[in-house]
Design a protein around this motif. Structure first.
Motif, PDB file in Angstrom:
ATOM      1  N   ALA A  39       3.282   6.490  -7.339  1.00 46.29           N
ATOM      2  CA  ALA A  39       5.329   6.329  -7.780  1.00 46.29           C
ATOM      3  C   ALA A  39       5.315   5.746  -6.590  1.00 46.29           C
ATOM      4  O   ALA A  39       6.768   5.539  -5.839  1.00 46.29           O
ATOM      5  CB  ALA A  39       5.731   6.980  -7.937  1.00 46.29           C
ATOM      6  N   GLY A  40       4.625   5.766  -5.192  1.00 53.27           N
ATOM      7  CA  GLY A  40       5.386   4.778  -4.023  1.00 53.27           C
ATOM      8  C   GLY A  40       5.530   5.866  -3.061  1.00 53.27           C
ATOM      9  O   GLY A  40       6.020   7.154  -3.192  1.00 53.27           O
ATOM     10  N   PRO A  41       6.890   5.100  -2.199  1.00 47.66           N
ATOM     11  CA  PRO A  41       6.721   3.483  -2.123  1.00 47.66           C
ATOM     12  C   PRO A  41       5.750   2.893  -1.739  1.00 47.66           C
ATOM     13  O   PRO A  41       5.091   3.367  -1.195  1.00 47.66           O
ATOM     14  CB  PRO A  41       8.059   3.601  -1.162  1.00 47.66           C
ATOM     15  CG  PRO A  41       8.290   4.805   0.120  1.00 47.66           C
ATOM     16  CD  PRO A  41       7.885   5.911  -1.164  1.00 47.66           C
ATOM     17  N   PHE A  42       5.861   1.221  -1.360  1.00 47.33           N
ATOM     18  CA  PHE A  42       4.807   0.687  -1.191  1.00 47.33           C
ATOM     19  C   PHE A  42       5.109   0.003  -0.178  1.00 47.33           C
ATOM     20  O   PHE A  42       6.583  -1.172  -0.258  1.00 47.33           O
ATOM     21  CB  PHE A  42       4.538  -0.288  -2.186  1.00 47.33           C
ATOM     22  CG  PHE A  42       3.686   0.377  -3.515  1.00 47.33           C
ATOM     23  CD1 PHE A  42       2.239   0.490  -3.347  1.00 47.33           C
ATOM     24  CD2 PHE A  42       4.105   0.654  -4.257  1.00 47.33           C
ATOM     25  CE1 PHE A  42       1.757   1.575  -4.530  1.00 47.33           C
ATOM     26  CE2 PHE A  42       3.522   1.881  -5.725  1.00 47.33           C
ATOM     27  CZ  PHE A  42       2.186   1.612  -5.311  1.00 47.33           C
ATOM     28  N   ILE A  95       0.736  -1.273  -0.141  1.00 47.24           N
ATOM     29  CA  ILE A  95       0.027  -0.009  -0.105  1.00 47.24           C
ATOM     30  C   ILE A  95       0.542   0.901   0.207  1.00 47.24           C
ATOM     31  O   ILE A  95       2.487   1.192   0.798  1.00 47.24           O
ATOM     32  CB  ILE A  95      -0.866   0.106   1.198  1.00 47.24           C
ATOM     33  CG1 ILE A  95      -1.883   0.881   1.249  1.00 47.24           C
ATOM     34  CG2 ILE A  95      -0.013  -0.096   2.597  1.00 47.24           C
ATOM     35  CD1 ILE A  95      -3.348   0.882   1.768  1.00 47.24           C
ATOM     36  N   SER A  96       0.140   2.174  -0.923  1.00 47.35           N
ATOM     37  CA  SER A  96       0.932   3.415  -0.315  1.00 47.35           C
ATOM     38  C   SER A  96      -0.029   4.156  -0.675  1.00 47.35           C
ATOM     39  O   SER A  96      -1.499   4.351  -1.233  1.00 47.35           O
ATOM     40  CB  SER A  96       2.853   3.812  -1.989  1.00 47.35           C
ATOM     41  OG  SER A  96       2.809   4.984  -1.959  1.00 47.35           O
ATOM     42  N   ASP A  97       0.296   6.108  -0.834  1.00 50.45           N
ATOM     43  CA  ASP A  97      -0.466   7.188  -0.925  1.00 50.45           C
ATOM     44  C   ASP A  97       0.402   7.695  -1.684  1.00 50.45           C
ATOM     45  O   ASP A  97      -1.173   8.615  -2.657  1.00 50.45           O
ATOM     46  CB  ASP A  97      -0.599   7.888   0.595  1.00 50.45           C
ATOM     47  CG  ASP A  97       0.532   8.560   1.335  1.00 50.45           C
ATOM     48  OD1 ASP A  97       1.473   8.479   0.653  1.00 50.45           O
ATOM     49  OD2 ASP A  97       0.560   9.675   1.863  1.00 50.45           O
ATOM     50  N   ASN A  98       0.845   7.302  -2.303  1.00 49.05           N
ATOM     51  CA  ASN A  98       1.397   7.395  -4.128  1.00 49.05           C
ATOM     52  C   ASN A  98       1.284   7.017  -4.692  1.00 49.05           C
ATOM     53  O   ASN A  98       2.330   5.580  -4.954  1.00 49.05           O
ATOM     54  CB  ASN A  98       2.440   8.468  -3.682  1.00 49.05           C
ATOM     55  CG  ASN A  98       3.180   8.875  -4.726  1.00 49.05           C
ATOM     56  OD1 ASN A  98       3.111   8.891  -5.783  1.00 49.05           O
ATOM     57  ND2 ASN A  98       3.224  10.034  -4.479  1.00 49.05           N
TER      58      ASN A  98
END
Length: 258
Positions: A48-51, A43-46
């Motif tokens: 592009a990560g990071p995940f 999971i990520s809030d972007n």
């Protein structure tokens, strides 16, 4: 963690990033032979990560569904339920996910939706993998790949259904569960570009034209399995709203960039 994963798994592939709520969820397949596979999420809030924060969604050791790979996650625009479609030589299955897409929904059941098991098959024409769902008008289209990824037998096929939970069928009304589908992109062994399959996200331009990326082999660059490249080709729609390609084979136009 990266070193430990590399020690345990021979293959890590087929990423799928889906926006669910305010988060971006990355699904990845882990493979160490058909009997040892799983699909995990990060999971990520972007985008592009990071995940981070790995969770295991489904695992062949527990479900006994071999080759539990190639995740495709979609949210039904009518019911708002989120579904995972996945699978390869053990058939393509569907299972409901929790609202955040990070685990199975309570009481979720695995359902076979497309393709035959590899067991007892003389070839892989009716063995499907690389599921991809696309909504157009009143139809959900299920695109799949058949054949073997590293030779000319690989091809892209499609069926459709009114709802994600309906039986997906080909143009003649035959069920994809029985290995039937419309073959729309294929090749011959003597062609430069051969083995098209495992398509990516279909997108539509501002002018209304739709395009599909997919991978293919280039005989002039050594062929399979060392040289798979990404091709992009326009996908057309007939009067009955079935998708097709103008030539039915990988395009020879455009510029190749390596």
């Amino acid at each position: 963690e990266r070193q430990e994963i590399r020690k345990e798994w021979r293959g890590i592939w087929a990423p799928d990033v889906v926006k669910i709520g305010d988060n971006f969820v990355l699904y990845i397949s882990f493979w160490d032979g058909p009997q040892k596979t799983l699909i995990a999420s990060y999971i990520s809030d972007n985008p592009a990560g990071p995940f981070t924060n790995r969770t295991v969604i489904t695992e062949s050791a527990k479900t006994k569904i071999i080759d539990s790979i190639d995740a495709e996650v979609v949210t039904d625009d009518e019911t708002q339920k989120t579904w995972l479609f996945f699978g390869s030589v053990g058939k393509i299955h569907r299972v409901e996910l929790a609202s955040d897409g990070r685990s199975l929904a309570p009481g979720a059941k695995y359902e076979h939706v497309a393709g035959l098991s590899i067991a007892g098959q003389k070839n892989r024409d009716r063995v499907f993998e690389g599921a991809y769902l696309y909504k157009r008008g009143v139809w959900w289209y299920l695109f799949v790949s058949s054949g073997h990824y590293n030779n000319h037998s690989y091809a892209i096929n499609v069926g459709r259904a009114r709802r994600l939970t309906d039986d997906f069928k080909d143009r003649k009304g035959r069920s994809m569960k029985d290995g039937f589908a419309e073959r729309i992109l294929s090749s011959r062994p003597d062609e430069r570009f051969y083995g098209p399959g495992h398509n990516g996200e279909i997108f539509t331009t501002k002018s209304g034209r739709t395009y599909m990326p997919y991978h293919c082999h280039d005989a002039k660059k050594g062929g399979a399995p060392s040289h798979r490249l990404l091709l992009l080709q326009e996908i057309l729609w007939d009067d009955d709203d079935w998708p097709y390609f103008a030539t039915g084979k990988p395009t020879k136009n455009g510029v190749l960039r390596y």
